[in-house]
Every structure is written in structure tokens, then in C-alpha cells.
Design a protein around this motif. Sequence first.
Motif, PDB file in Angstrom:
ATOM      1  N   PHE A 198      98.708  15.803  91.747  1.00 43.30           N
ATOM      2  CA  PHE A 198      98.954  14.447  91.258  1.00 43.30           C
ATOM      3  C   PHE A 198      98.307  14.241  89.890  1.00 43.30           C
ATOM      4  O   PHE A 198      98.937  13.697  88.971  1.00 43.30           O
ATOM      5  CB  PHE A 198      98.408  13.453  92.276  1.00 43.30           C
ATOM      6  CG  PHE A 198      98.288  12.043  91.767  1.00 43.30           C
ATOM      7  CD1 PHE A 198      99.413  11.267  91.546  1.00 43.30           C
ATOM      8  CD2 PHE A 198      97.039  11.492  91.517  1.00 43.30           C
ATOM      9  CE1 PHE A 198      99.301   9.964  91.076  1.00 43.30           C
ATOM     10  CE2 PHE A 198      96.921  10.197  91.054  1.00 43.30           C
ATOM     11  CZ  PHE A 198      98.056   9.432  90.830  1.00 43.30           C
ATOM     12  N   LEU A 199      97.064  14.671  89.735  1.00 44.69           N
ATOM     13  CA  LEU A 199      96.372  14.525  88.456  1.00 44.69           C
ATOM     14  C   LEU A 199      97.033  15.372  87.372  1.00 44.69           C
ATOM     15  O   LEU A 199      97.144  14.954  86.219  1.00 44.69           O
ATOM     16  CB  LEU A 199      94.903  14.922  88.597  1.00 44.69           C
ATOM     17  CG  LEU A 199      94.018  14.045  89.491  1.00 44.69           C
ATOM     18  CD1 LEU A 199      92.610  14.624  89.558  1.00 44.69           C
ATOM     19  CD2 LEU A 199      93.982  12.602  88.996  1.00 44.69           C
ATOM     20  N   ASP A 200      97.480  16.563  87.753  1.00 42.45           N
ATOM     21  CA  ASP A 200      98.036  17.494  86.776  1.00 42.45           C
ATOM     22  C   ASP A 200      99.403  17.041  86.268  1.00 42.45           C
ATOM     23  O   ASP A 200      99.708  17.223  85.076  1.00 42.45           O
ATOM     24  CB  ASP A 200      98.142  18.880  87.413  1.00 42.45           C
ATOM     25  CG  ASP A 200      98.623  19.935  86.422  1.00 42.45           C
ATOM     26  OD1 ASP A 200      97.897  20.177  85.430  1.00 42.45           O
ATOM     27  OD2 ASP A 200      99.697  20.507  86.644  1.00 42.45           O
ATOM     28  N   ARG A 201     100.224  16.476  87.144  1.00 38.99           N
ATOM     29  CA  ARG A 201     101.591  16.122  86.766  1.00 38.99           C
ATOM     30  C   ARG A 201     101.735  14.689  86.237  1.00 38.99           C
ATOM     31  O   ARG A 201     102.809  14.336  85.780  1.00 38.99           O
ATOM     32  CB  ARG A 201     102.514  16.321  87.975  1.00 38.99           C
ATOM     33  CG  ARG A 201     102.624  17.762  88.454  1.00 38.99           C
ATOM     34  CD  ARG A 201     103.058  18.668  87.318  1.00 38.99           C
ATOM     35  NE  ARG A 201     103.071  20.071  87.697  1.00 38.99           N
ATOM     36  CZ  ARG A 201     104.143  20.723  88.110  1.00 38.99           C
ATOM     37  NH1 ARG A 201     105.291  20.070  88.216  1.00 38.99           N
ATOM     38  NH2 ARG A 201     104.064  22.001  88.420  1.00 38.99           N
ATOM     39  N   SER A 202     100.694  13.905  86.314  1.00 37.87           N
ATOM     40  CA  SER A 202     100.793  12.511  85.883  1.00 37.87           C
ATOM     41  C   SER A 202     100.404  12.363  84.416  1.00 37.87           C
ATOM     42  O   SER A 202      99.628  13.154  83.870  1.00 37.87           O
ATOM     43  CB  SER A 202      99.886  11.624  86.745  1.00 37.87           C
ATOM     44  OG  SER A 202      98.544  12.079  86.650  1.00 37.87           O
ATOM     45  N   SER A 203     100.936  11.357  83.793  1.00 38.62           N
ATOM     46  CA  SER A 203     100.638  11.070  82.388  1.00 38.62           C
ATOM     47  C   SER A 203      99.243  10.472  82.244  1.00 38.62           C
ATOM     48  O   SER A 203      98.849   9.604  83.049  1.00 38.62           O
ATOM     49  CB  SER A 203     101.673  10.089  81.834  1.00 38.62           C
ATOM     50  OG  SER A 203     101.295   9.625  80.560  1.00 38.62           O
ATOM     51  N   ASP A 204      98.517  10.920  81.244  1.00 36.66           N
ATOM     52  CA  ASP A 204      97.172  10.393  81.011  1.00 36.66           C
ATOM     53  C   ASP A 204      97.203   8.922  80.623  1.00 36.66           C
ATOM     54  O   ASP A 204      96.211   8.200  80.826  1.00 36.66           O
ATOM     55  CB  ASP A 204      96.475  11.191  79.914  1.00 36.66           C
ATOM     56  CG  ASP A 204      96.183  12.621  80.346  1.00 36.66           C
ATOM     57  OD1 ASP A 204      96.253  12.885  81.561  1.00 36.66           O
ATOM     58  OD2 ASP A 204      95.876  13.465  79.475  1.00 36.66           O
ATOM     59  N   ASP A 205      98.308   8.471  80.076  1.00 33.63           N
ATOM     60  CA  ASP A 205      98.418   7.064  79.697  1.00 33.63           C
ATOM     61  C   ASP A 205      98.577   6.156  80.910  1.00 33.63           C
ATOM     62  O   ASP A 205      98.228   4.969  80.857  1.00 33.63           O
ATOM     63  CB  ASP A 205      99.624   6.861  78.763  1.00 33.63           C
ATOM     64  CG  ASP A 205      99.442   7.585  77.435  1.00 33.63           C
ATOM     65  OD1 ASP A 205      98.278   7.750  77.017  1.00 33.63           O
ATOM     66  OD2 ASP A 205     100.460   8.003  76.846  1.00 33.63           O
ATOM     67  N   ILE A 206      99.096   6.725  82.004  1.00 36.47           N
ATOM     68  CA  ILE A 206      99.330   5.920  83.215  1.00 36.47           C
ATOM     69  C   ILE A 206      98.222   6.140  84.242  1.00 36.47           C
ATOM     70  O   ILE A 206      97.666   5.186  84.794  1.00 36.47           O
ATOM     71  CB  ILE A 206     100.709   6.263  83.828  1.00 36.47           C
ATOM     72  CG1 ILE A 206     101.824   5.935  82.827  1.00 36.47           C
ATOM     73  CG2 ILE A 206     100.911   5.499  85.140  1.00 36.47           C
ATOM     74  CD1 ILE A 206     103.203   6.358  83.291  1.00 36.47           C
ATOM     75  N   VAL A 207      97.895   7.404  84.503  1.00 37.50           N
ATOM     76  CA  VAL A 207      96.873   7.738  85.500  1.00 37.50           C
ATOM     77  C   VAL A 207      95.580   8.083  84.764  1.00 37.50           C
ATOM     78  O   VAL A 207      95.469   9.141  84.140  1.00 37.50           O
ATOM     79  CB  VAL A 207      97.319   8.924  86.386  1.00 37.50           C
ATOM     80  CG1 VAL A 207      96.214   9.276  87.371  1.00 37.50           C
ATOM     81  CG2 VAL A 207      98.606   8.588  87.112  1.00 37.50           C
ATOM     82  N   ASN A 208      94.624   7.194  84.840  1.00 42.05           N
ATOM     83  CA  ASN A 208      93.327   7.413  84.192  1.00 42.05           C
ATOM     84  C   ASN A 208      92.277   6.522  84.842  1.00 42.05           C
ATOM     85  O   ASN A 208      92.607   5.687  85.698  1.00 42.05           O
ATOM     86  CB  ASN A 208      93.418   7.154  82.686  1.00 42.05           C
ATOM     87  CG  ASN A 208      93.942   5.773  82.380  1.00 42.05           C
ATOM     88  OD1 ASN A 208      93.309   4.770  82.683  1.00 42.05           O
ATOM     89  ND2 ASN A 208      95.143   5.720  81.786  1.00 42.05           N
ATOM     90  N   PHE A 209      91.043   6.688  84.429  1.00 39.77           N
ATOM     91  CA  PHE A 209      89.935   5.931  85.012  1.00 39.77           C
ATOM     92  C   PHE A 209      89.400   4.876  84.034  1.00 39.77           C
ATOM     93  O   PHE A 209      88.292   4.370  84.209  1.00 39.77           O
ATOM     94  CB  PHE A 209      88.803   6.886  85.405  1.00 39.77           C
ATOM     95  CG  PHE A 209      89.157   7.846  86.492  1.00 39.77           C
ATOM     96  CD1 PHE A 209      88.895   7.558  87.822  1.00 39.77           C
ATOM     97  CD2 PHE A 209      89.790   9.050  86.205  1.00 39.77           C
ATOM     98  CE1 PHE A 209      89.231   8.441  88.840  1.00 39.77           C
ATOM     99  CE2 PHE A 209      90.128   9.958  87.212  1.00 39.77           C
ATOM    100  CZ  PHE A 209      89.854   9.643  88.535  1.00 39.77           C
TER     101      PHE A 209
END
Length: 339
Positions: A198-209
Amino acid sequence: MTEKPIISDTARIFIYPIVTFACFWIFLKYTDIEQFEKKEILSTLISVISIIIAIIVTYLFSKLFAEKSIKIERKKEIDLLSSKITYLRRIAFHIRGLHEFWRFKDVNIKSIVDHKYEELTYEEYRGYDLPGHRKFTYDESTTISEEIYGTDGQAYLALKGLEDGDNSFSFFTEFNPKNYTLDEIVRYKEYANSFWYFLDRSSDDIVNFNGCSRYWMNRIDELYQKITGRQIDKQNYKSQLKDLLTEFDSVIFEKHYYLNSLNSEKLPKFYIKGLINMVVFLVLLIVCVFAFVLNLNIWTEFTMTIILLSFFISNTTDLILITIQSIRNELEINEIYNI
């Protein structure tokens, strides 16, 4: 390639009765019953069997204590790995509790799963046919997948699986030792891989902390440092967690499974064969004592004594064969000690 033993267990099974009947026939044919001294023979037999039993017991217990020492050393390493796995599960608990992390535009995966699919498990979503888990139809699975947004919801369920139903309080307790089974390690490895995907395939702009509470993030930072011994790079939080999950997948879970599988093994075959051989000697010793004390007719005493002698010789022969097998096994060192 594993070499075949010099003497197989199948050969021992045939040798035992052959030696027994051969000895009985020789004693029966070439022994003078009138000059036969039952008490003298049985007295010697009792003494020899007693010495053999004492030797076998001493050797077996020394080997058992040595095996226990090796398992204790393995257990120390297993406990260190288990503590890291516990810390990872605590990280999973805290990440699953981050509402902002699971909010993607107008959708909040956490809210959807917690309110609409509270009882849904990772295994049920994946369609695994396992006891205690519901089995959905194709239409039901499709609907669930659409409503929890596929791999996004699966990643959330994977973190929930890492928690494994433990009480929330346990994830805040510093001293919380765990003994993980082989089955649990296999499951945790799959859960961790699912979240990594999930972390690898998701966009950093959408999935982040970025929008997550610093209070809860500090707890994750502390757990990361306890596992790795270094502080997490806050500028590359997502990447750091991916690297951590990769280490668990390729090193920590693998080492734990390997060491735990070694400690879960039953007694080596040599111990079982040695114990059986010793029990036969013990039975022979008891029967010899009865035969020595009882006052029977001469033919009964003669027959019983040569039967006992025959079994003694065949069991001693079997002990020699077991010893030859064990010597070869003792000289083979296949286990990896330094990992």
C-alpha cells in the motif's frame, strides 16, 4: 545432499528378530540342560543389564541437558526478535488510529471500515477459506472491495490483523513479552507485506503523514528507534517505514520463524530409539528378577532363561546399531548457528 545412514531403521527391524531366533535356536540345540546354572546366568544378566541401563540413562540425560542449553540460547535470540515484532504491532496500532492518515480527499477509510465493516477481517476480505472466518459470495466481495476502496481498505485490515485482537491497553504497556507461534509469524509477515504494498504503490501526495497529530507520531518515532536503534528521518517518514517493513520481511520474520521452528522440533529420533531400547532392557531386568526368584521346573527355567538371553543379545545388538547411527549424526553439523 544428505547421505543415507550406514544402517537404516528398516534393517534394524529385520536384524532384531533374526538375532533373537538365531540365539534361541543355538542355545536350545547346544546347551546341556543338566549342567545349566540358571541362577548364575541370571545373576550375571541382571548385573550387566543394570549397568547398561545406567549408562543409557546417563548419556540420554546429558544429551537432553545439552539440547536444552542450545534451545535456551536460541530462545534468547527469539525473545529479542519477538520484542521487535511486538514493537511493530504497536506501530500498526498507532498508524491505524491516525484519522488524518486514512483520509483521502473526502473519503476516510478508517471511518468506513470501523463503522460499516467493524467485524471484517483481512482473511475474509482476501477470501481465504479458514475456520472461524466468513466466506463471501463474489457479489458481496465486489461490493465490500468497492466500499473500502480495494487495497486501501486491505492495508487498514492488514494493520488490524497485526494487532491480532489484543486489548488496546497492551499496546501502551512497555513490558509485554510475547511468545509468537509459527502460524502467527506467517500471518504477520503477510499483513506487513500488504501494508508495504500500500505504501509503495500509493502517491506521496495522497498517502503521507503530514497532517497527523505529532503526539501520536512521537509514539511511532519512539517505537521505530527501539527497533532500529536510530531515529526516524521525519522528512522521509513513508520511505523509512517501507524500509522497516522490508527489514521485517527479509530478516526479522525469517530469523524468528527459523529459530522458532528449530525450538519447536520434537525429540530427535535417536532419543526415541534410545528410550525404547532402554525400556526393553528394563523389562528384561524385571523378568530376570522374577525368573531368578521363582522356583519353577527345570524345563521352564531353562526355556525362560535362554529366551531372556536371546532378547538380551538382540537388544544389545540393536543398541550397538543405534550407537553407530548416532555417532554419524553427531558428527554432522548442518544447523546454522551464527545468523
